[in-house]
Structure formats: C-alpha cells, structure tokens
Design a protein around this motif. Structure first.
Motif, PDB file in Angstrom:
ATOM      1  N   VAL A 123       0.818  -1.225   0.000  1.00 51.09           N
ATOM      2  CA  VAL A 123       0.000   0.000   0.000  1.00 51.09           C
ATOM      3  C   VAL A 123       0.847   1.268   0.000  1.00 51.09           C
ATOM      4  O   VAL A 123       0.465   2.267  -0.613  1.00 51.09           O
ATOM      5  N   TRP A 124       2.006   1.270   0.648  1.00 51.64           N
ATOM      6  CA  TRP A 124       2.845   2.469   0.628  1.00 51.64           C
ATOM      7  C   TRP A 124       3.272   2.799  -0.795  1.00 51.64           C
ATOM      8  O   TRP A 124       3.215   3.945  -1.232  1.00 51.64           O
ATOM      9  N   GLY A 125       3.710   1.781  -1.528  1.00 52.79           N
ATOM     10  CA  GLY A 125       4.103   1.993  -2.915  1.00 52.79           C
ATOM     11  C   GLY A 125       2.926   2.379  -3.790  1.00 52.79           C
ATOM     12  O   GLY A 125       3.044   3.241  -4.673  1.00 52.79           O
ATOM     13  N   ASN A 126       1.774   1.749  -3.554  1.00 49.51           N
ATOM     14  CA  ASN A 126       0.582   2.075  -4.332  1.00 49.51           C
ATOM     15  C   ASN A 126       0.164   3.524  -4.117  1.00 49.51           C
ATOM     16  O   ASN A 126      -0.182   4.231  -5.069  1.00 49.51           O
ATOM     17  N   ARG A 127       0.199   3.963  -2.869  1.00 49.64           N
ATOM     18  CA  ARG A 127      -0.164   5.359  -2.577  1.00 49.64           C
ATOM     19  C   ARG A 127       0.845   6.316  -3.196  1.00 49.64           C
ATOM     20  O   ARG A 127       0.473   7.381  -3.716  1.00 49.64           O
ATOM     21  N   ALA A 128       2.128   5.944  -3.156  1.00 48.77           N
ATOM     22  CA  ALA A 128       3.162   6.799  -3.749  1.00 48.77           C
ATOM     23  C   ALA A 128       2.950   6.928  -5.254  1.00 48.77           C
ATOM     24  O   ALA A 128       3.112   8.014  -5.829  1.00 48.77           O
ATOM     25  N   ASP A 183      -0.733  12.382  -9.643  1.00 46.24           N
ATOM     26  CA  ASP A 183      -1.702  13.393  -9.226  1.00 46.24           C
ATOM     27  C   ASP A 183      -1.957  14.457 -10.293  1.00 46.24           C
ATOM     28  O   ASP A 183      -3.097  14.859 -10.519  1.00 46.24           O
ATOM     29  N   SER A 184      -0.923  14.918 -10.965  1.00 48.48           N
ATOM     30  CA  SER A 184      -1.086  15.993 -11.942  1.00 48.48           C
ATOM     31  C   SER A 184      -1.877  15.557 -13.165  1.00 48.48           C
ATOM     32  O   SER A 184      -2.390  16.401 -13.901  1.00 48.48           O
ATOM     33  N   THR A 185      -1.992  14.256 -13.397  1.00 53.75           N
ATOM     34  CA  THR A 185      -2.716  13.757 -14.569  1.00 53.75           C
ATOM     35  C   THR A 185      -4.161  13.382 -14.239  1.00 53.75           C
ATOM     36  O   THR A 185      -4.916  13.016 -15.142  1.00 53.75           O
ATOM     37  N   LEU A 186      -4.542  13.436 -12.963  1.00 52.74           N
ATOM     38  CA  LEU A 186      -5.882  13.027 -12.560  1.00 52.74           C
ATOM     39  C   LEU A 186      -6.827  14.223 -12.525  1.00 52.74           C
ATOM     40  O   LEU A 186      -6.413  15.346 -12.212  1.00 52.74           O
ATOM     41  N   PRO A 187      -8.102  14.005 -12.837  1.00 49.51           N
ATOM     42  CA  PRO A 187      -9.064  15.124 -12.876  1.00 49.51           C
ATOM     43  C   PRO A 187      -9.195  15.809 -11.513  1.00 49.51           C
ATOM     44  O   PRO A 187      -9.281  15.145 -10.479  1.00 49.51           O
ATOM     45  N   LYS A 207     -10.636  14.703  -6.953  1.00 52.38           N
ATOM     46  CA  LYS A 207      -9.733  14.759  -5.801  1.00 52.38           C
ATOM     47  C   LYS A 207     -10.495  15.218  -4.565  1.00 52.38           C
ATOM     48  O   LYS A 207     -11.474  15.952  -4.684  1.00 52.38           O
ATOM     49  N   PRO A 208     -10.044  14.776  -3.370  1.00 50.47           N
ATOM     50  CA  PRO A 208      -8.882  13.925  -3.113  1.00 50.47           C
ATOM     51  C   PRO A 208      -9.140  12.475  -3.537  1.00 50.47           C
ATOM     52  O   PRO A 208     -10.195  11.923  -3.219  1.00 50.47           O
ATOM     53  N   VAL A 209      -8.171  11.893  -4.248  1.00 54.53           N
ATOM     54  CA  VAL A 209      -8.343  10.519  -4.709  1.00 54.53           C
ATOM     55  C   VAL A 209      -8.260   9.553  -3.536  1.00 54.53           C
ATOM     56  O   VAL A 209      -9.103   8.671  -3.376  1.00 54.53           O
ATOM     57  N   HIS A 213      -1.179   6.978 -19.269  1.00 62.83           N
ATOM     58  CA  HIS A 213      -2.202   7.639 -18.460  1.00 62.83           C
ATOM     59  C   HIS A 213      -3.149   6.575 -17.912  1.00 62.83           C
ATOM     60  O   HIS A 213      -3.742   5.804 -18.657  1.00 62.83           O
ATOM     61  N   MET A 214      -3.323   6.576 -16.586  1.00 66.05           N
ATOM     62  CA  MET A 214      -4.083   5.528 -15.926  1.00 66.05           C
ATOM     63  C   MET A 214      -5.556   5.509 -16.328  1.00 66.05           C
ATOM     64  O   MET A 214      -6.191   4.455 -16.372  1.00 66.05           O
ATOM     65  N   LEU A 215      -6.128   6.673 -16.621  1.00 64.41           N
ATOM     66  CA  LEU A 215      -7.556   6.762 -16.899  1.00 64.41           C
ATOM     67  C   LEU A 215      -7.877   6.745 -18.393  1.00 64.41           C
ATOM     68  O   LEU A 215      -9.046   6.801 -18.770  1.00 64.41           O
ATOM     69  N   ASP A 216      -6.854   6.666 -19.233  1.00 59.99           N
ATOM     70  CA  ASP A 216      -7.057   6.636 -20.679  1.00 59.99           C
ATOM     71  C   ASP A 216      -6.752   5.234 -21.191  1.00 59.99           C
ATOM     72  O   ASP A 216      -5.598   4.855 -21.341  1.00 59.99           O
TER      73      ASP A 216
END
Length: 536
Positions: free
Chosen positions: A228-233, A239-243, A247-249, A500-503
């Motif tokens: 989870v630490w790595g996943n959160r990092a 963050d800059s690529t997320l809508p 947020k907060p995600v 991009h995670m959401l594309d």
C-alpha cells in the motif's frame, strides 16, 4: 466477507436475511471488545431500498424517477455537514427531497461503540436533470468528492458511507449478530434487494472507528494490502494527470482497504467497469495469461495492489468476488438451481439445500467470480478475461518491445573480485548465495528474522540492496515455495514512463522485460543507447 446475490436480479428480503445470517456467523473473523457488544465494525451493502425509504419519509415520486441516497456519519458536535452536503448536491443539479434520521436501537451497542457513536442520517435526492443512471452515478460521485475537499480543508467533519442511486451501506461498531437489531430498517420486510455484500472487520494496523467499518463504497476487503505504501506513492506521482474534480483521490488517514476502495472507485467512474477496475489493480500473475490483451496492457499500465486480499464488490449492476494473485485468503462459492449465488470466506455461511447446489468451488490465486445483474449471467475467471478483451483496443495497443542484447565485452576474471567488492559482496555471499544460484539454480533459505545491523549502522560496507527494507504485515501466510511461485509470481518489468491511468486508449511507452535482471549484453545496450526493439 462475502456476498449473496440473485442471478435473475429478483429483489427480496430473504437475500438480506441470508447475508445478515452469514455476517453473524463470521464472529471468529472479527474482534469483540470486553463489553461483549462492540466490534471492529460490521456492515452490509445492498441495493437502495426504495419502497422502504419512500414509505418511511412519506415521499411521493414518480416510479420511473431514480432515488438517490446519501448515508452519512456525522459527529454529534458537527452543525455544518447537512448544509455543505446540500450545497454540493445542488451544484451538481440534484434536488434535495428530505433528510432522514436513521432509526437505531442503542441498547445493542457496547460502551466503546456508544461513546463514539455519530449521528446517522440519510439525505434523499432526485436528479433535477433527469439524466441516465450512469451519468447520475458519476455526478453523485463528484458531489461527494466536493464534500471531501471541504472536509480536507477543515470546513466540515463527517463521513459519507455511500452516495448513490444504486447502492447503500449500513455499518456500525456492533457485532454481526446485532446489526439487524441496531438498524430496524434491516429487519423490515419492505427492505428488498437482489444482492447484499457483507463484511466483518478485524483491525490489524488501525484503530477501529465507525467510518472504518466495512464494506466501503465499492468493496469489502479481507486481508492486508502489503504494497500500500508503494501504491499510494504511485497515485501521488500521477496526481497531476488526474481530474481535479475527482480529488482527493485517496483519504490521508485511510486504511489500506480504504485506499484500495477509492482507487477502484476512481477507475470505475472514469471509463472502466467495476470488474475491470478490480482486475486492473489486482491482476493474476500474467505468465499464464499472455493471450489476454487486457492483462498484457494493464500489467504495464498500473502497479498491482498485492495482498493477501480477498474482495467482495458491487456497484448495483454487478456483484462479485476476487482474490489477489497470491491467493492467500479463502473465498468459496456455491450456485443453486434457483439462481442464488453465495460467496464467502467460509463454507456454510448460508444454509443451502445440497440437492439444489448445481456448482460450487473456491477461487484460486488471481481468480474472479462475477454476477451480472443486468445480463443475468455468471462469469468465472477465463470467461471474464474474454469479456474484457472483446471490443477493446488493448490488442492494438499491446506491443512487446523486448530489449535486444548487444555484444558485451568479456568479463576479466581477474577484475571480477574487485567488482564484487565494489558492490559490497563478501566471500560468504559469493560462496553461499551466488554460486549455488548460478550452478544449481538454488536460492538460499533464510528465516524471517535478521540479526545483522541495519546497513547504515554496519561497520563494514554493505551492498546497495541492503539499504532497502521490505514493509509487510507479518501474519500467518504460508511460505512461497517454488511450486506456488511458478503460478503467483511474475517478473515482468517495463522500463520507461507509465501511460495515463484513466485513458484506456493510451499507447504503452518504454521497453518490455521478462525480468528485472539484465544480462551484460542488455546492460551494454542501455549504456550505448543502441536499444534495438522488435514488435511481438
């Protein structure tokens, strides 16, 4: 943890009763305080009980109009929550019908739970824009995120258990057998649902609180997320690529289960189905699934959230269960001739007639079971992958670009010892670790403890990898032997930026590697910048 669902999506109070009975039988999965009534948290997620709420609130709305419900836990001293919730909903074109104090019976709470009990209120809403259900769900999600931003800025306190026209979450810090007694709503015959996800929490690394009880907004999680630490990092890095409106995600003080729930919700509200989102974050080891373009693409799109983890999840349209690729948490299922599907961490959670059970089994590492309430179908693991692959662009986007080794200079055996010393290897390391690995393919076996000094405190030089320490939950997991490793571990690595995670149409940049260990020839290719690639 588990779920009960009707394949035919036929709503009944019986399904809720079965889920609550199963929850009461999971007492050994949770913890009970000394008062005998307080627990780490229990809860159920169901479809919105429209008839119950309309009758209880004395509403008159068109039967075709969707009813949205926000379930809130509000601190007793908080006076601003309702006003800010209404403002958030109205800014997304929702009409507030009324607020409802959820009936509770506090005699079923222990002292610990009673001392911290919040106000439990529901806000009932309709869509002023009369949009499609999917559009309404996303706008409810964005309205809730707006409330969470206000919470993050210190303007309000409180927690939104759920805000949806498809699902609702009832949870409390009582024991499982008392949940239906604490919430009279759950005992009402008017409370009908085609599915119910249930969960009994066992707090391992966070204190039990009302809002941390499960299920979350999309899933219930049994186990830990050790990465989870790595996943959160990674999420912070994206963050800059997320809508901005999403947020907060991740909640700052959330548990590992909360963070996974929020990451799954982010994906499912931005172009992917709930099942795809779960499969994307908890993939199987891909060595045996090269034929799935969905898995091949997402292996290089998102990092896995590794458990041990067993999940039960739903968005009101589908309900399912899944294991992470380690498969270290149990999940058994049974399907009856009447179309009832029961899945849970134990067999016998729901009383079923053996003569009516047409299929039963258990999920293995990385496997998933899904009940599609709209299509009235059950999908198991391979069928789901085929479903994910059909009609998607992943096959066109997946492009293996293996690193082709260049001609490497011969290693001077006389200089090898100096190189080994430079990297911190001792004669013991070479003789007892490296030599058996190179000659016989055998890895050294260690105990879990380590009595050597931390690398930065050691008197003698240590190799660079000794400065990294793994954080993990030391629980009763079996050792990963060579047989289990062959089916639950993947060494696939990709060098280069992440898409991009959401594309889901984003191309995959970088270089594909079957292992993070590079040959001398591959290192030479990187050093010279003469990387040759080929398409698969």
């Amino acid at each position: 943890m588990g779920f009960v669902a009707s394949v035919e999506a036929s709503s009944s109070h019986v399904i809720l009763e079965q889920a609550l009975t199963a929850l009461g039988r999971l007492a050994h999965r949770g913890a009970t305080a000394a008062d005998g009534k307080s627990s780490d948290g229990v809860g159920v997620m169901t479809a919105v009980p429209r008839s119950l709420l309309v009758k209880a609130a004395n509403l008159s709305i068109d039967h075709k109009q969707l009813l949205g419900v926000g379930m809130l836990l509000i601190p007793v001293a908080e006076t601003r929550a309702e006003e800010i919730v209404e403002r958030c909903l109205q800014s997304h074109d929702f009409e507030i019908l009324c607020w409802r104090d959820v009936p509770v019976r506090t005699e079923y709470l222990g002292q610990t739970a009673l001392e911290t009990m919040p106000k439990i209120r529901q806000v009932l809403i309709v869509d002023a824009a009369d949009a499609e259900p999917e559009t309404m769900e996303r706008r409810l999600y964005l309205a809730r995120k707006q409330f969470e931003r206000a919470h993050e800025q210190g303007d309000v306190t409180g927690y939104v258990c759920s805000m949806s026209s498809q699902t609702i979450v009832y949870k409390a810090m009582c024991t499982g057998v008392f949940l239906r007694d604490f919430y009279p709503d759950l005992a009402s015959e008017d409370y009908v649902t085609p599915f119910a996800v249930f969960h009994q929490r066992y707090a391992t690394n966070t204190l039990p609180t009302w809002h941390r009880a499960q299920p979350g907004r999309k899933l219930g999680h049994n186990g830990e997320i050790n990465t989870v630490w790595g996943n959160r990092a990674r999420m912070d890095a994206r963050d800059s690529t997320l809508p901005v409106e999403c947020k907060p995600v991740l909640t700052k003080d959330g548990t590992d289960s909360t963070s996974l729930d929020e990451a799954v919700e982010l994906l499912s509200q931005n172009g992917r189905t709930l099942a795809e989102a779960v499969r994307m974050l908890l993939p199987p080891a891909t060595e045996g699934h090269h034929e799935s373009s969905f898995l091949r693409y997402h292996t290089d799109c998102a990092e896995p959230w590794d458990g041990p983890a067993a999940l039960a999840f739903s968005d009101g349209r589908v309900v399912g269960a899944a294991l992470d690729r380690n498969g270290l948490r149990p999940c058994r299922f049974a399907i009856t001739s009447a179309g009832l599907v029961v899945a849970g961490s134990e067999a016998g959670l729901v009383d079923l007639d053996p003569e009516e059970v047409t299929h039963s089994g258990r999920l293995g590492p990385g496997q998933m079971l899904l009940v599609d309430l709209e299509r009235h179908k059950i999908y198991e693991d391979e069928e789901l992958l085929e479903l994910f692959d059909v009609g998607a662009t992943y096959a066109k986007l997946v492009e293996d670009t293996p690193l082709i080794a260049a001609e490497a200079p011969a290693v001077d055996s006389g200089a090898l010892a100096a190189v080994q010393r430079g990297f911190g290897y001792t004669r013991e390391d070479v003789k007892m670790i490296l030599q058996p690995m190179a000659l016989e393919g055998k890895d050294a076996v260690y105990s879990m403890g380590d009595d050597t000094p931390l690398a930065f405190l050691a008197r003698s030089p240590r190799p660079i990898y000794a400065y990294f320490r793994q954080r993990f939950a030391q629980v009763t997991n079996p050792p990963i032997d060579s047989l289990r490793e062959s089916c639950v571990v993947s060494l696939h690595t990709r060098l280069g930026p992440w898409p991009h995670m959401l594309d889901k149409n984003a191309p995959l940049p970088g270089v594909s590697l079957p292992s993070p260990f590079l040959t001398l020839g591959q290192v030479e290719a990187l050093r010279k910048g003469s990387i040759r690639t080929r398409k698969s």
